[in-house]
Design an enzyme around this catalytic site. Structure first.
Site, PDB file in Angstrom:
ATOM      1  N   LYS A  61      30.138  19.548 -43.778  1.00 40.83           N
ATOM      2  CA  LYS A  61      30.468  20.718 -42.951  1.00 40.83           C
ATOM      3  C   LYS A  61      30.203  22.026 -43.711  1.00 40.83           C
ATOM      4  O   LYS A  61      29.878  23.046 -43.092  1.00 40.83           O
ATOM      5  CB  LYS A  61      31.947  20.664 -42.516  1.00 40.83           C
ATOM      6  CG  LYS A  61      32.305  19.474 -41.620  1.00 40.83           C
ATOM      7  CD  LYS A  61      31.402  19.382 -40.396  1.00 40.83           C
ATOM      8  CE  LYS A  61      30.393  18.271 -40.515  1.00 40.83           C
ATOM      9  NZ  LYS A  61      29.496  18.163 -39.336  1.00 40.83           N
ATOM     10  N   HIS A 112      32.471  27.615 -34.606  1.00 43.61           N
ATOM     11  CA  HIS A 112      32.430  26.163 -34.799  1.00 43.61           C
ATOM     12  C   HIS A 112      32.228  25.818 -36.276  1.00 43.61           C
ATOM     13  O   HIS A 112      32.938  24.965 -36.827  1.00 43.61           O
ATOM     14  CB  HIS A 112      31.289  25.573 -33.957  1.00 43.61           C
ATOM     15  CG  HIS A 112      31.130  24.096 -34.108  1.00 43.61           C
ATOM     16  ND1 HIS A 112      32.111  23.206 -33.734  1.00 43.61           N
ATOM     17  CD2 HIS A 112      30.113  23.339 -34.603  1.00 43.61           C
ATOM     18  CE1 HIS A 112      31.710  21.970 -33.972  1.00 43.61           C
ATOM     19  NE2 HIS A 112      30.502  22.026 -34.516  1.00 43.61           N
ATOM     20  N   TYR A 132      16.179  16.584 -33.766  1.00 44.65           N
ATOM     21  CA  TYR A 132      15.541  17.551 -32.872  1.00 44.65           C
ATOM     22  C   TYR A 132      15.086  18.786 -33.651  1.00 44.65           C
ATOM     23  O   TYR A 132      13.963  19.277 -33.466  1.00 44.65           O
ATOM     24  CB  TYR A 132      16.508  17.961 -31.754  1.00 44.65           C
ATOM     25  CG  TYR A 132      16.022  19.154 -30.960  1.00 44.65           C
ATOM     26  CD1 TYR A 132      14.968  19.031 -30.058  1.00 44.65           C
ATOM     27  CD2 TYR A 132      16.602  20.410 -31.141  1.00 44.65           C
ATOM     28  CE1 TYR A 132      14.507  20.124 -29.345  1.00 44.65           C
ATOM     29  CE2 TYR A 132      16.138  21.514 -30.434  1.00 44.65           C
ATOM     30  CZ  TYR A 132      15.100  21.364 -29.527  1.00 44.65           C
ATOM     31  OH  TYR A 132      14.635  22.461 -28.834  1.00 44.65           O
ATOM     32  N   THR A 166      23.219  19.306 -25.803  1.00 46.44           N
ATOM     33  CA  THR A 166      24.450  20.017 -25.445  1.00 46.44           C
ATOM     34  C   THR A 166      25.373  19.103 -24.644  1.00 46.44           C
ATOM     35  O   THR A 166      26.593  19.100 -24.846  1.00 46.44           O
ATOM     36  CB  THR A 166      24.135  21.284 -24.638  1.00 46.44           C
ATOM     37  OG1 THR A 166      23.216  22.096 -25.378  1.00 46.44           O
ATOM     38  CG2 THR A 166      25.400  22.094 -24.387  1.00 46.44           C
TER      39      THR A 166
END
Length: 261
Positions: free
Chosen positions: A117, A143, A180, A201
């Site tokens: 993270k 986020h 991606y 998404t």
């Protein structure tokens, strides 16, 4: 008042997990605070100022390496995490601060996840260097910040247990997402394939709905010993993420498509 706050801070740290206190970045919150303060300063002030009169930096090759590293790291930790499934329960996976080898393995997996993270913060740095400032959205920054902060707190105080069901789907989604990103860096034609982005998404939304379910079940289970206050915090954050991702999806794919018609 200051002494009271200092004492409260010290009282909280009496509950730190002894198994992780000597891990890199875990002895004190100050290193993480410094990293996040530097991150925020760079993406909002330093980076845009440096890039103001410069051409976007071509980072395609660097990003391909970075994205493959993310794919490998996320997939590796995900596969390692699969081995913990027999010992976990969606209905209630209590905290365990023992030194049982299986439990320590879980603690280490959470620590590795936290480090990922922190590595994720480079996403935004790349946006700024490439002058893609429109992608530095509130959802994106919030986020990344919350994931870094909450994973640090979890490793510091609450490693293991129910939060396993947050990390596993998130690791899987990141494998898909960074694949991606690799494709778009490798060949710009993939940037025109908007259906990829839409379904990623959607996958993120499904992920957050599953995480919400994995927290609400033990929260409502009176016999589950996992801290209810902690579950309440997780549920609040997950609900906010569902709202933000839903809002992003509607604005990006639903409203834009309706305008085209």
């Amino acid at each position: 008042m200051s002494s009271t706050n200092d004492q409260l801070f010290l009282d909280i740290f009496e509950y730190e997990d002894p198994r992780t206190q000597n891990y890199f970045l875990m002895s004190s919150p100050l290193p993480l605070f410094f990293i996040l303060a530097t991150y925020v300063s760079f993406i909002f002030k330093i980076g845009p100022a440096v890039m103001k009169n410069r051409q976007p930096v071509n980072l395609d090759k660097a990003m391909m390496v970075y994205n493959w590293a993310q794919i490998i790291l996320n997939a590796t930790i995900f596969i390692m995490g699969l081995g913990q499934i027999p010992r976990m329960s969606l209905f209630c996976s209590p905290l365990d601060q023992s030194n049982d080898p299986h439990v320590v393995t879980m603690v280490n997996l959470h620590y590795y996840y936290m480090m990922l993270k922190i590595l994720d913060l480079l996403d935004t740095v790349f946006f700024v260097l490439r002058k893609k400032n429109n992608q530095v959205t509130f959802l994106h920054v919030y986020h990344h910040l919350m994931m870094a902060i909450f994973t640090w707190i979890t490793v510091k105080f609450f490693a293991g247990g129910q939060v396993y069901f947050l990390g596993m789907p998130n690791l899987f989604v990141h494998v898909v997402m960074y694949f991606y990103y690799f494709l778009t860096a490798w060949d710009p034609i993939y940037k025109e394939s908007i259906w990829w982005k839409k379904y990623i998404t959607q996958l993120q939304l499904v992920q957050h709905c599953f995480i919400f379910l994995s927290f609400i079940i033990p929260f409502l289970n009176a016999n589950c010993s996992y801290p209810k206050a902690l579950l309440g915090i997780y549920l609040t954050q997950t609900t906010l993420m569902i709202y933000l991702f839903t809002d992003f999806y509607i604005k990006t794919y639903v409203k834009k498509r309706s305008k085209l018609h």
